[in-house]
Design a protein around this motif. Structure first.
Motif, PDB file in Angstrom:
ATOM      1  N   ILE A   4      14.361  -4.587 -14.716  1.00 21.31           N
ATOM      2  CA  ILE A   4      15.348  -5.443 -15.356  1.00 21.31           C
ATOM      3  C   ILE A   4      16.092  -4.690 -16.463  1.00 21.31           C
ATOM      4  N   GLY A   5      15.373  -3.772 -17.172  1.00 26.80           N
ATOM      5  CA  GLY A   5      16.027  -3.000 -18.226  1.00 26.80           C
ATOM      6  C   GLY A   5      17.049  -2.038 -17.668  1.00 26.80           C
ATOM      7  N   ASP A   6      16.687  -1.347 -16.557  1.00 25.66           N
ATOM      8  CA  ASP A   6      17.634  -0.423 -15.935  1.00 25.66           C
ATOM      9  C   ASP A   6      18.852  -1.172 -15.376  1.00 25.66           C
ATOM     10  N   HIS A  31      13.170  -8.925  -6.336  1.00 23.92           N
ATOM     11  CA  HIS A  31      11.704  -8.949  -6.184  1.00 23.92           C
ATOM     12  C   HIS A  31      11.071  -9.208  -7.543  1.00 23.92           C
ATOM     13  N   VAL A  32      10.032 -10.033  -7.555  1.00 21.20           N
ATOM     14  CA  VAL A  32       9.252 -10.281  -8.764  1.00 21.20           C
ATOM     15  C   VAL A  32       7.806  -9.913  -8.458  1.00 21.20           C
ATOM     16  N   ASP A  33       7.252  -8.991  -9.218  1.00 18.50           N
ATOM     17  CA  ASP A  33       5.872  -8.565  -9.024  1.00 18.50           C
ATOM     18  C   ASP A  33       4.947  -9.749  -9.283  1.00 18.50           C
ATOM     19  N   PRO A  34       4.142 -10.144  -8.288  1.00 24.05           N
ATOM     20  CA  PRO A  34       3.286 -11.330  -8.466  1.00 24.05           C
ATOM     21  C   PRO A  34       2.203 -11.148  -9.517  1.00 24.05           C
ATOM     22  N   ALA A  35       1.824  -9.926  -9.752  1.00 32.24           N
ATOM     23  CA  ALA A  35       0.757  -9.693 -10.716  1.00 32.24           C
ATOM     24  C   ALA A  35       1.291  -9.626 -12.144  1.00 32.24           C
ATOM     25  N   SER A  36       2.348  -8.833 -12.346  1.00 32.99           N
ATOM     26  CA  SER A  36       2.883  -8.621 -13.698  1.00 32.99           C
ATOM     27  C   SER A  36       4.027  -9.559 -14.059  1.00 32.99           C
ATOM     28  N   GLY A  37       4.712 -10.117 -13.052  1.00 32.65           N
ATOM     29  CA  GLY A  37       5.884 -10.947 -13.311  1.00 32.65           C
ATOM     30  C   GLY A  37       7.137 -10.139 -13.595  1.00 32.65           C
ATOM     31  N   TYR A  38       7.035  -8.799 -13.453  1.00 30.46           N
ATOM     32  CA  TYR A  38       8.203  -7.957 -13.714  1.00 30.46           C
ATOM     33  C   TYR A  38       9.278  -8.203 -12.652  1.00 30.46           C
TER      34      TYR A  38
END
Length: 273
Positions: A4-6, A31-38
């Motif tokens: 998201i920052g890039d 895409h949203v990482d299911p573990a981290s929410g990134y």
């Protein structure tokens, strides 16, 4: 994929804005990482972001932006929306430009304080003048209230003169007086010299009264910038023991297409003592 920052850096937006667009459904991450929410975005999503920002800069609401980028708005409807917004922006730009002219006029008036012209003002008798006129009411004598009234008045006056077969025989003359209803409102007389008989009708033809004494000064430039000239005249009247007995008449001596090249004589009726 971009973090998201890039993606924010490539799109020249804030991370906070991207999170807001995600929350409203306007621009979801690829895409949203299911573990981290990134959140992660693709390069292809820059195109949608660019459209969102362009439409937002045009003043559309986020709901309107969503409908447009999701193709819920047809081509003709979108064209109409864009034309309407274009007209709104052009009106806003014109209003801002007029405001800048008025600010500049105020600054020039401030800068001219304390300076008295030696020979710019002339006291003279103004003869009676036959004119055709139309009138309307402005909210005040401030330029931003007079301008939108007197311009259309003159347009309509010349249209009616043409329809009546009456040709102007001399300069335009703008006159002002306090409106009967009071409250600071002004009756605006948009007139032009003619040689037609006295008449009432679609256009009123009358004899403008003479002025036994008028303090006069010539203003060069748009009437939007008349304030310094008008206040110079007012200071001269006060300094030389005169008293104004009415609003100044504005005699349009030269009115080329470029308003900055206009030449207008201000004629303020005065008495002495």
């Amino acid at each position: 994929m971009f973090t998201i920052g890039d993606f924010a850096r490539h799109g020249r937006v804030s991370v906070r804005m991207l999170r807001h667009y995600d929350a409203t459904g306007l621009l979801r991450p690829a895409h949203v990482d299911p573990a981290s929410g990134y959140r992660h975005y693709t390069a292809a999503q820059l195109a949608r972001l660019n459209r969102i920002l362009a439409l937002k800069d045009l003043g559309f609401t986020l709901q309107q932006v969503s409908d447009i980028v999701d193709e819920k708005v047809g081509v003709e409807e979108l064209r109409g929306m864009l034309r309407l917004r274009q007209a709104e922006l052009e009106t806003a730009v014109a209003a801002a430009e007029a405001r800048l002219v008025r600010v500049e006029a105020r600054l020039r008036a401030i800068e001219s304080e304390g300076r008295m012209p030696a020979d710019d003002v002339v006291i003279k008798t103004v003869p009676s003048l036959r004119v055709a006129e139309l009138t309307a009411t402005a909210d005040s004598f401030e330029p931003e209230d007079i301008g939108p009234v007197i311009g259309p008045l003159y347009d309509e006056l010349f249209r009616r003169l043409g329809a009546a077969g009456i040709s102007p025989a001399g300069p335009g003359v703008a006159c002002y007086e306090d409106a009967p209803e009071g409250g600071g409102r002004i009756t605006v007389h948009a007139a032009v010299q003619v040689s037609a008989p006295l008449q009432d009708g679609a256009v009123r033809v009358l004899d403008l009264p003479s002025l036994d004494q008028a303090a006069t000064i010539v203003h060069r430039g748009s009437m939007d910038s008349v304030l310094p000239t008008a206040q110079t005249l007012a200071r001269w009247i006060d300094a030389h023991g005169y008293h104004a007995t009415g609003y100044p008449r504005e005699i349009n001596l030269e009115c080329p297409a470029d308003r900055d090249e206009w030449v207008t004589e201000l004629q303020t009726p005065v008495t002495q003592g």
